[in-house]
Design a protein around this motif. Structure first.
Motif, mmCIF file in Angstrom:
data_model
loop_
_atom_site.group_PDB
_atom_site.id
_atom_site.type_symbol
_atom_site.label_atom_id
_atom_site.label_comp_id
_atom_site.label_asym_id
_atom_site.label_seq_id
_atom_site.Cartn_x
_atom_site.Cartn_y
_atom_site.Cartn_z
ATOM 1 N N THR A 14 108.967 7.879 -62.424
ATOM 2 C CA THR A 14 109.171 9.061 -63.259
ATOM 3 C C THR A 14 110.546 9.029 -63.895
ATOM 4 O OG1 THR A 14 107.779 10.346 -61.786
ATOM 5 C CG2 THR A 14 109.200 11.562 -63.281
ATOM 6 N N ASN A 15 110.600 9.310 -65.198
ATOM 7 C CA ASN A 15 111.870 9.335 -65.905
ATOM 8 C C ASN A 15 112.554 10.669 -65.652
ATOM 9 O OD1 ASN A 15 113.992 9.252 -67.680
ATOM 10 N ND2 ASN A 15 112.785 8.332 -69.340
ATOM 11 N N LEU A 16 113.727 10.632 -64.997
ATOM 12 C CA LEU A 16 114.445 11.854 -64.656
ATOM 13 C C LEU A 16 115.580 12.148 -65.636
ATOM 14 C CD1 LEU A 16 114.680 11.430 -60.781
ATOM 15 C CD2 LEU A 16 112.976 12.701 -62.110
ATOM 16 N N ASP A 17 115.689 11.366 -66.677
ATOM 17 C CA ASP A 17 116.742 11.598 -67.664
ATOM 18 C C ASP A 17 116.426 12.865 -68.443
ATOM 19 O OD1 ASP A 17 118.570 11.608 -69.680
ATOM 20 O OD2 ASP A 17 118.224 9.551 -70.353
ATOM 21 N N PRO A 18 117.254 13.937 -68.342
ATOM 22 C CA PRO A 18 116.942 15.190 -69.025
ATOM 23 C C PRO A 18 116.923 15.060 -70.528
ATOM 24 C CG PRO A 18 119.189 15.232 -68.132
ATOM 25 C CD PRO A 18 118.517 14.016 -67.587
ATOM 26 N N THR A 19 117.636 14.070 -71.078
ATOM 27 C CA THR A 19 117.644 13.922 -72.534
ATOM 28 C C THR A 19 116.320 13.389 -73.046
ATOM 29 O OG1 THR A 19 118.518 11.669 -72.443
ATOM 30 C CG2 THR A 19 120.128 13.463 -72.485
ATOM 31 N N MET A 20 115.511 12.840 -72.137
ATOM 32 C CA MET A 20 114.224 12.292 -72.547
ATOM 33 C C MET A 20 113.075 13.240 -72.225
ATOM 34 S SD MET A 20 115.079 9.494 -73.911
ATOM 35 C CE MET A 20 113.495 8.663 -74.053
ATOM 36 N N ALA A 21 113.411 14.423 -71.732
ATOM 37 C CA ALA A 21 112.370 15.387 -71.391
ATOM 38 C C ALA A 21 111.665 15.868 -72.653
ATOM 39 C CB ALA A 21 112.988 16.577 -70.652
ATOM 40 N N PRO A 22 110.388 16.238 -72.533
ATOM 41 C CA PRO A 22 109.679 16.738 -73.706
ATOM 42 C C PRO A 22 110.385 17.955 -74.297
ATOM 43 C CG PRO A 22 108.167 16.344 -71.880
ATOM 44 C CD PRO A 22 109.541 16.218 -71.326
ATOM 45 N N ARG A 23 110.399 18.020 -75.597
ATOM 46 C CA ARG A 23 111.042 19.139 -76.294
ATOM 47 C C ARG A 23 110.227 20.410 -76.093
ATOM 48 N NH1 ARG A 23 114.433 19.457 -80.838
ATOM 49 N NH2 ARG A 23 114.201 21.383 -82.013
ATOM 50 N N ALA A 24 110.892 21.457 -75.605
ATOM 51 C CA ALA A 24 110.195 22.729 -75.414
ATOM 52 C C ALA A 24 109.834 23.317 -76.771
ATOM 53 C CB ALA A 24 111.091 23.704 -74.653
ATOM 54 N N PRO A 25 108.603 23.755 -76.937
ATOM 55 C CA PRO A 25 108.216 24.311 -78.228
ATOM 56 C C PRO A 25 108.960 25.602 -78.525
ATOM 57 C CG PRO A 25 106.504 24.715 -76.587
ATOM 58 C CD PRO A 25 107.503 23.817 -75.946
ATOM 59 N N ALA A 26 109.474 25.717 -79.738
ATOM 60 C CA ALA A 26 110.157 26.944 -80.152
ATOM 61 C C ALA A 26 109.156 27.871 -80.817
ATOM 62 C CB ALA A 26 111.275 26.609 -81.142
ATOM 63 N N PRO A 27 109.363 29.175 -80.685
ATOM 64 C CA PRO A 27 108.494 30.092 -81.404
ATOM 65 C C PRO A 27 108.692 29.903 -82.906
ATOM 66 C CG PRO A 27 110.379 31.229 -80.457
ATOM 67 C CD PRO A 27 110.393 29.847 -79.898
ATOM 68 N N GLU A 28 107.657 30.158 -83.682
ATOM 69 C CA GLU A 28 107.772 29.940 -85.122
ATOM 70 C C GLU A 28 108.845 30.823 -85.727
ATOM 71 O OE1 GLU A 28 104.774 31.066 -88.394
ATOM 72 O OE2 GLU A 28 104.411 28.954 -88.016
ATOM 73 N N SER A 29 108.968 32.046 -85.245
ATOM 74 C CA SER A 29 109.999 32.931 -85.755
ATOM 75 C C SER A 29 110.650 33.674 -84.599
ATOM 76 C CB SER A 29 109.415 33.940 -86.753
ATOM 77 O OG SER A 29 108.474 34.775 -86.123
ATOM 78 N N GLY A 30 111.909 34.039 -84.801
ATOM 79 C CA GLY A 30 112.632 34.764 -83.776
ATOM 80 C C GLY A 30 112.608 36.252 -84.049
ATOM 81 N N HIS A 31 112.399 37.053 -83.012
ATOM 82 C CA HIS A 31 112.318 38.496 -83.222
ATOM 83 C C HIS A 31 113.647 39.078 -83.684
ATOM 84 C CE1 HIS A 31 114.242 38.449 -79.252
ATOM 85 N NE2 HIS A 31 114.619 39.679 -79.498
ATOM 86 N N ASN A 32 114.749 38.378 -83.406
ATOM 87 C CA ASN A 32 116.071 38.868 -83.805
ATOM 88 C C ASN A 32 116.632 38.108 -84.999
ATOM 89 O OD1 ASN A 32 116.414 36.451 -82.402
ATOM 90 N ND2 ASN A 32 118.430 37.035 -81.612
ATOM 91 N N VAL A 33 115.772 37.338 -85.668
ATOM 92 C CA VAL A 33 116.210 36.557 -86.830
ATOM 93 C C VAL A 33 115.834 37.293 -88.106
ATOM 94 C CG1 VAL A 33 116.097 34.343 -88.023
ATOM 95 C CG2 VAL A 33 115.916 34.421 -85.529
ATOM 96 N N LEU A 34 116.836 37.489 -88.944
ATOM 97 C CA LEU A 34 116.678 38.252 -90.185
ATOM 98 C C LEU A 34 117.047 37.348 -91.354
ATOM 99 C CD1 LEU A 34 116.338 41.206 -91.391
ATOM 100 C CD2 LEU A 34 118.818 41.391 -91.153
#
Length: 263
Positions: free
Chosen positions: A2-22
């Motif tokens: 198992t690859n334990l390198d945190p830089t190689m971890a799968p990218r967490a999906p971001a929400p399409e829009s932020g509730h506090n983004v204007l």
């Protein structure tokens, strides 16, 4: 193994829009969109909010110019993969908010690939979790890159003036956004109005077109009166709320910020 390198971890999906983004948008240039984005950021910061202002005008970035900032890093370094978005942020001490500057005067980001722009937008939403408010100063118009970056925002303030071309182009932006993102919150800001009443009349003209052709009624976020001290503050690269805090335009933006926070 198992690859334990945190830089190689799968990218967490971001929400399409932020509730506090204007996002601050306009159908055309010259209506004071960037100045308004700066002044609203300053007003929110004055109310004790943690604010990030992102220069999303990829072709004609100039937030740093208006503020008299000389940031060490800008969005160009992020797009080139040299920095993270967090590392590109600069604190504007006078206003009490953070800024991610564009690449002023080069236009080099205007043709950024859509996939790269999406990564920047996703990172902005994720970074925004450390702030109360993230404001994006979008480029003028309805080009694909503008609309793509606007998707990071849950609320869009469309800035217009009483000029027929400004109203026509503001309507075009509202129309395309309403079609592509019917769940987005759209609000109108009338800038450089001769009076509050005239600004409300300008808004009424735009509202009637939206109601008649689009069957939507974007509310009025506020009217900012025409004020000669705005031009003077921009010329001197000093925020209006610092140089002329009791001017009509300053008071109008302050009141608009209060209404946004009260919602």
């Amino acid at each position: 193994m198992t690859n334990l390198d945190p830089t190689m971890a799968p990218r967490a999906p971001a929400p399409e829009s932020g509730h506090n983004v204007l996002a601050i948008a306009s159908g055309k240039g010259g209506v004071g969109k960037t100045w308004f984005a700066i002044t609203l950021s300053h007003a929110l910061a004055k109310r004790g909010k943690r604010v990030l202002l992102f220069d999303g005008d990829l072709g004609l970035a100039n937030i740093d110019i208006q503020l008299g900032l000389m940031p060490r890093y800008d969005l160009g370094s992020v797009v080139a993969g040299k920095l993270t978005l967090n590392q590109a942020a600069t604190t504007f001490d006078t206003g009490g908010f953070d800024v991610i500057a564009g690449r002023s005067g080069s236009g080099s980001l205007a043709n950024i690939p859509a996939s790269r722009l999406q990564l920047v937008a996703d990172d902005l939403v994720l970074m925004g979790r450390d702030y109360d408010h993230v404001l994006i100063d979008l480029g003028a118009g309805v080009e694909k890159a503008v609309r793509q970056l606007a998707r990071a925002a849950s609320t869009l303030l469309v800035v217009t003036s009483d000029e027929p071309t400004a109203l026509t182009d503001a309507y075009a932006f509202i129309k395309i956004t309403a079609i592509e993102r019917p769940d987005a919150t759209l609000k109108v800001v009338v800038n450089a109005a001769n009076s509050t009443r005239e600004g409300e009349r300008t808004y009424s003209t735009l509202l009637k077109a939206c109601q008649g052709f689009l069957r939507i009624s974007p509310p009025l976020a506020g009217v900012v009166r025409r004020d000669t001290r705005v031009r003077e503050s921009i010329r001197n690269q000093i925020p209006l709320l610092t140089r002329y805090p009791n001017s009509e335009a300053a008071l109008d933006v302050e009141a608009l910020a209060d209404r946004l926070l009260a919602e």
